[in-house]
Scaffold this motif. Sequence first.
Motif, PDB file in Angstrom:
ATOM      1  N   THR A 190       1.608   7.918  15.296  1.00  0.00           N
ATOM      2  CA  THR A 190       1.426   8.406  13.935  1.00  0.00           C
ATOM      3  C   THR A 190       2.259   7.558  12.991  1.00  0.00           C
ATOM      4  N   LYS A 191       3.445   7.203  13.502  1.00  0.00           N
ATOM      5  CA  LYS A 191       4.354   6.398  12.697  1.00  0.00           C
ATOM      6  C   LYS A 191       3.716   5.045  12.359  1.00  0.00           C
ATOM      7  N   LEU A 192       3.150   4.418  13.394  1.00  0.00           N
ATOM      8  CA  LEU A 192       2.522   3.117  13.195  1.00  0.00           C
ATOM      9  C   LEU A 192       1.349   3.233  12.239  1.00  0.00           C
ATOM     10  N   ASN A 193       0.594   4.293  12.428  1.00  0.00           N
ATOM     11  CA  ASN A 193      -0.576   4.497  11.612  1.00  0.00           C
ATOM     12  C   ASN A 193      -0.178   4.691  10.155  1.00  0.00           C
ATOM     13  N   PHE A 194       0.828   5.502   9.947  1.00  0.00           N
ATOM     14  CA  PHE A 194       1.315   5.786   8.597  1.00  0.00           C
ATOM     15  C   PHE A 194       1.804   4.496   7.942  1.00  0.00           C
ATOM     16  N   ARG A 195       2.642   3.759   8.704  1.00  0.00           N
ATOM     17  CA  ARG A 195       3.212   2.542   8.139  1.00  0.00           C
ATOM     18  C   ARG A 195       2.107   1.563   7.763  1.00  0.00           C
ATOM     19  N   ASN A 196       1.145   1.503   8.648  1.00  0.00           N
ATOM     20  CA  ASN A 196       0.044   0.588   8.426  1.00  0.00           C
ATOM     21  C   ASN A 196      -0.753   0.951   7.176  1.00  0.00           C
ATOM     22  N   ILE A 197      -0.999   2.236   6.989  1.00  0.00           N
ATOM     23  CA  ILE A 197      -1.771   2.674   5.822  1.00  0.00           C
ATOM     24  C   ILE A 197      -0.978   2.422   4.534  1.00  0.00           C
ATOM     25  N   VAL A 198       0.303   2.785   4.571  1.00  0.00           N
ATOM     26  CA  VAL A 198       1.117   2.598   3.360  1.00  0.00           C
ATOM     27  C   VAL A 198       1.282   1.107   3.070  1.00  0.00           C
ATOM     28  N   THR A 199       1.405   0.299   4.141  1.00  0.00           N
ATOM     29  CA  THR A 199       1.547  -1.144   3.939  1.00  0.00           C
ATOM     30  C   THR A 199       0.391  -1.679   3.103  1.00  0.00           C
ATOM     31  N   SER A 200      -0.796  -1.131   3.336  1.00  0.00           N
ATOM     32  CA  SER A 200      -1.960  -1.675   2.636  1.00  0.00           C
ATOM     33  C   SER A 200      -1.927  -1.370   1.139  1.00  0.00           C
ATOM     34  N   ALA A 201      -1.123  -0.397   0.730  1.00  0.00           N
ATOM     35  CA  ALA A 201      -0.995  -0.128  -0.711  1.00  0.00           C
ATOM     36  C   ALA A 201      -0.147  -1.195  -1.374  1.00  0.00           C
ATOM     37  N   ILE A 202       0.837  -1.641  -0.643  1.00  0.00           N
ATOM     38  CA  ILE A 202       1.820  -2.551  -1.238  1.00  0.00           C
ATOM     39  C   ILE A 202       1.369  -4.007  -1.093  1.00  0.00           C
ATOM     40  N   PHE A 203       0.735  -4.288   0.039  1.00  0.00           N
ATOM     41  CA  PHE A 203       0.345  -5.673   0.337  1.00  0.00           C
ATOM     42  C   PHE A 203      -1.161  -5.738   0.522  1.00  0.00           C
ATOM     43  N   LYS A 204      -1.857  -6.197  -0.519  1.00  0.00           N
ATOM     44  CA  LYS A 204      -3.315  -6.309  -0.386  1.00  0.00           C
ATOM     45  C   LYS A 204      -3.662  -7.281   0.733  1.00  0.00           C
ATOM     46  N   ASP A 205      -2.811  -8.269   0.927  1.00  0.00           N
ATOM     47  CA  ASP A 205      -3.124  -9.327   1.884  1.00  0.00           C
ATOM     48  C   ASP A 205      -2.107  -9.363   3.031  1.00  0.00           C
TER      49      ASP A 205
ATOM     50  N   GLY B 264     -18.976  -4.794  -6.629  1.00  0.00           N
ATOM     51  CA  GLY B 264     -18.346  -4.954  -5.311  1.00  0.00           C
ATOM     52  C   GLY B 264     -17.822  -6.363  -5.089  1.00  0.00           C
ATOM     53  N   TYR B 265     -18.337  -7.294  -5.890  1.00  0.00           N
ATOM     54  CA  TYR B 265     -17.933  -8.704  -5.752  1.00  0.00           C
ATOM     55  C   TYR B 265     -16.593  -8.984  -6.435  1.00  0.00           C
TER      56      TYR B 265
ATOM     57  N   ASN C   3     -11.323  -4.399  -4.308  1.00  0.00           N
ATOM     58  CA  ASN C   3     -10.558  -4.435  -3.055  1.00  0.00           C
ATOM     59  C   ASN C   3     -11.431  -4.296  -1.805  1.00  0.00           C
ATOM     60  N   LEU C   4     -12.666  -4.687  -1.927  1.00  0.00           N
ATOM     61  CA  LEU C   4     -13.508  -4.691  -0.726  1.00  0.00           C
ATOM     62  C   LEU C   4     -13.506  -6.082  -0.083  1.00  0.00           C
ATOM     63  N   ALA C   5     -13.465  -7.113  -0.917  1.00  0.00           N
ATOM     64  CA  ALA C   5     -13.460  -8.472  -0.359  1.00  0.00           C
ATOM     65  C   ALA C   5     -12.193  -8.714   0.468  1.00  0.00           C
ATOM     66  N   GLN C   6     -11.033  -8.274  -0.076  1.00  0.00           N
ATOM     67  CA  GLN C   6      -9.786  -8.477   0.680  1.00  0.00           C
ATOM     68  C   GLN C   6      -9.787  -7.652   1.965  1.00  0.00           C
TER      69      GLN C   6
ATOM     70  N   SER D 216      -8.186   0.078  -5.817  1.00  0.00           N
ATOM     71  CA  SER D 216      -9.539  -0.345  -6.166  1.00  0.00           C
ATOM     72  C   SER D 216      -9.983   0.197  -7.519  1.00  0.00           C
ATOM     73  N   THR D 217     -10.604  -0.676  -8.324  1.00  0.00           N
ATOM     74  CA  THR D 217     -11.167  -0.214  -9.597  1.00  0.00           C
ATOM     75  C   THR D 217     -12.344   0.725  -9.368  1.00  0.00           C
ATOM     76  N   LEU D 218     -13.032   0.571  -8.256  1.00  0.00           N
ATOM     77  CA  LEU D 218     -14.255   1.341  -8.032  1.00  0.00           C
ATOM     78  C   LEU D 218     -14.029   2.664  -7.314  1.00  0.00           C
ATOM     79  N   GLY D 219     -12.918   2.763  -6.578  1.00  0.00           N
ATOM     80  CA  GLY D 219     -12.815   3.889  -5.652  1.00  0.00           C
ATOM     81  C   GLY D 219     -11.824   4.976  -6.037  1.00  0.00           C
ATOM     82  N   ALA D 220     -11.269   4.922  -7.268  1.00  0.00           N
ATOM     83  CA  ALA D 220     -10.227   5.904  -7.599  1.00  0.00           C
ATOM     84  C   ALA D 220     -10.796   7.321  -7.649  1.00  0.00           C
ATOM     85  N   TYR D 221      -9.907   8.269  -7.424  1.00  0.00           N
ATOM     86  CA  TYR D 221     -10.297   9.676  -7.280  1.00  0.00           C
ATOM     87  C   TYR D 221     -10.998  10.208  -8.529  1.00  0.00           C
ATOM     88  N   ASP D 222     -10.518   9.758  -9.707  1.00  0.00           N
ATOM     89  CA  ASP D 222     -11.078  10.323 -10.944  1.00  0.00           C
ATOM     90  C   ASP D 222     -12.422   9.718 -11.330  1.00  0.00           C
TER      91      ASP D 222
END
Length: 627
Positions: free
Chosen positions: A55-70, A374-375, A380-383, A584-590
């Motif tokens: 769970t720890k790895l999974n969490f870190r991995n998910i949060v990492t993607s917020a900070i580092f697109k690449d 999407g292009y 954030n789909l291309a990355q 992502s510009t396209l995927g925000a909750y609002d």
Amino acid sequence: MDEQKVLSIKGLLDDTPEEYLSHKEKYENSIRKSVLFYKTLHSTEDENMSVDEKTKLNFRNIVTSAIFKDNSPFMLHNSMFIPTIMGQGTDEQREYWMKRAKNMEIIGTYAQTELGHGTFIRGLETQATYDPDTEEFVLHSPVLSSYKWWPGGLAHTANYCIVMARLYIKGKSHGIHPFMVQIRDEETHMPLPGIKLGEIGAKLGFNTVNNGFLGFENHRISRDRMLMKNAQVLKDGTFVAGSNSKLTYGTMVYVRVLIVSNMANMLAKAVTIALRYSAIRRQSQPKPDEPEPQILDYVTQQHKLFIAIASSHAFYMNAMWLWEIYYSVSLQLASGKLDNLPELHALACCLKPLSTIDATAMIEKCRLACGGHGYMLSANLAQTYGLATAAYTYEGENTVLLLQAARSLVKAWVGHVKGRPLKGTMAYLAGDSTVKAWDGSIDGIIQSFKVVAIRKISSVVKILQDYEKSGLSPEDAWNKASVFLTAASEAHGRAVLLSVYKSEMDKRAAVLSPPLRKVLLQLVDLYVTYWALEKVGDMLLYASITDKDVDELQRRYIELLAAIRPNAVGLVDAFDFRDEILNSTLGAYDGRAYERLMEEAMKSPLNAEPVNQTFHKYLKPFMRGKL
Ligand SMILES: CCCCCCCCCCCCCCCCCCCCCC(=O)SCCNC(=O)CCNC(=O)[C@H](O)C(C)(C)COP(=O)(O)OP(=O)(O)OC[C@H]1O[C@@H](n2cnc3c(N)ncnc32)[C@H](O)[C@@H]1OP(=O)(O)O
Ligand SMILES: Cc1cc2nc3c(=O)[nH]c(=O)nc-3n(C[C@H](O)[C@H](O)[C@H](O)COP(=O)(O)OP(=O)(O)OC[C@H]3O[C@@H](n4cnc5c(N)ncnc54)[C@H](O)[C@@H]3O)c2cc1C
């Protein structure tokens, strides 16, 4: 898990979109953020995250993607350097190096691949020659193709790395082994004498990971720098082999297992973006007097997206199941029991490729499902695609891994024909491969996939044997049959993916509320039906399906899409990604996609001034015929 705390740290999220930075600035920014992030993550980890490593790895991995697109240049430190110390070091080495690595007193990476060889590990050319007089290893890169090439963080970030090198003692080669090598001075960070380092350049993705090259010129390290949990070199140069030379490949098996859950996350992210966008985007007017429908109401759009939701669930269930197997095999290995290692290796060699093949294709489909927007990189789909497609290649190129899995399947089948028992996930190969009446049930379809796998494996074994009988060497026969060997592995992998997804969901079904259970089981049904239609040729060939059954299957698929439609947005919301993580510009909750697209457009440096200097310098003289 205090995600809010992680994300609120000032400076972690970029003001200027990364894509507008230069290559050098991107790296410098990612190092700044990595340090800040590591400090934040570490405290979070200590306080709240000690319950469960995965769970720890999974969490870190998910949060990492917020900070580092690449991705982060520390990526390899966490995902391979530390696991290799743990898996390959003696108790003493683990104690010493883990303390330093966990505290980030040193930063490391995993340097295996060379310019000349990635796949063929036994072909690696970096030399580690033991000198018994000084009790040192001499590391040397004899030719250009022996330069290490690719390791993340190697270029300017890491000061240590684990180098996989060919061991020579008194002129004799003893195979590939791991060595802990200091590559930079701990104070000045200058490369140590005898060490050539650099960055390999811009790539499709991973541009902030700082992938590097490394060459050695007779660089000496002390004997205790060989990680000696498995094989050892004694002071006098005596080589003591480990119980199985493939234990040296342990870190790769570990990462292949993790990749399956990583694909579940990436796909969940991509489909959240594409699906939310499909709920706000309206296009065309099928009925003249009615408003333009949400594009999500087009059934072709549902076909593109709903399978991605189901696949993410399927990968997650399979990943957790595979992790349990990995964990129990690791415990067995620790007590010297190696019997189940081949099974684990074969499974990882099937599920890593299939999850990366499907995730890559479906993420790209999510991007295409967003039309022109999407292009945009800001979607954030291309990355996300760039990161996923890297996993097709890294940690074992997919075709190569499918051929490794085929090796186990062929061996199991030949043994079975000779009367040897089949075990674990291959036990079904001993089952009935005769055609049964098609009943269209989920279990019946999964059974058909097993029959397809049995028939494909037995058929390719026959091809191999015929080639060998006709005088071809086993290697040439293997190469000739290899297209169908990979197809047999895929068939086995599909049978595993489908049946594990179904059985893991069944296990959980009892604790779910009836409405939730219904929706989650619809996803299982969708997944199974989708793949039966995708593989309809195999079904027609090997199962007893008729054209009428195919017709029914198609109708069922259409009805499933309709049944899932009302819950589709809820299903992606349930992945529970914060907007910062989707990035992502396209995927925000609002759902304010157009406003966000415009806000992001305004961040383009070209929009900072109404007239660009090139007008006066080039365009105007050009248009006036003065250039
Ligand atoms: C600030 C905080 C930041 C937070 C960060 C947050 C981090 C969060 C972390 C979480 C995120 C996760 C995401 C991950 C991302 C990771 C990124 C990784 C990047 C990529 C790294 C890499 O990319 S790193 C290089 C990988 N490079 C390969 O992957 C080479 C493939 N190439 C082979 O792997 C071998 O070359 C190949 C083909 C097997 C043949 O090996 P070979 O020639 O020696 O062997 P043969 O074919 O002759 O086989 C001889 C017999 O060995 C058996 N066997 C073979 N392998 C075996 C094995 N492993 N275990 C047991 N048995 C094995 C086989 O089954 C045969 O058995 P039998 O004889 O009984 O049939
Ligand atoms: C983003 C990224 C990050 C990476 N990070 C690291 C890292 O941190 N550390 C590290 O050590 N390495 C790293 N790598 C290297 C990676 O592990 C290798 O690129 C990978 O293992 C594939 O090997 P290769 O490049 O030699 O491909 P090749 O083997 O040259 O593949 C080229 C083609 O040849 C085919 N082929 C090769 N052998 C066979 C065969 N026996 N039978 C049939 N077909 C075959 C393949 O299927 C493929 O189509 C990274 C790579 C990438 C892309």
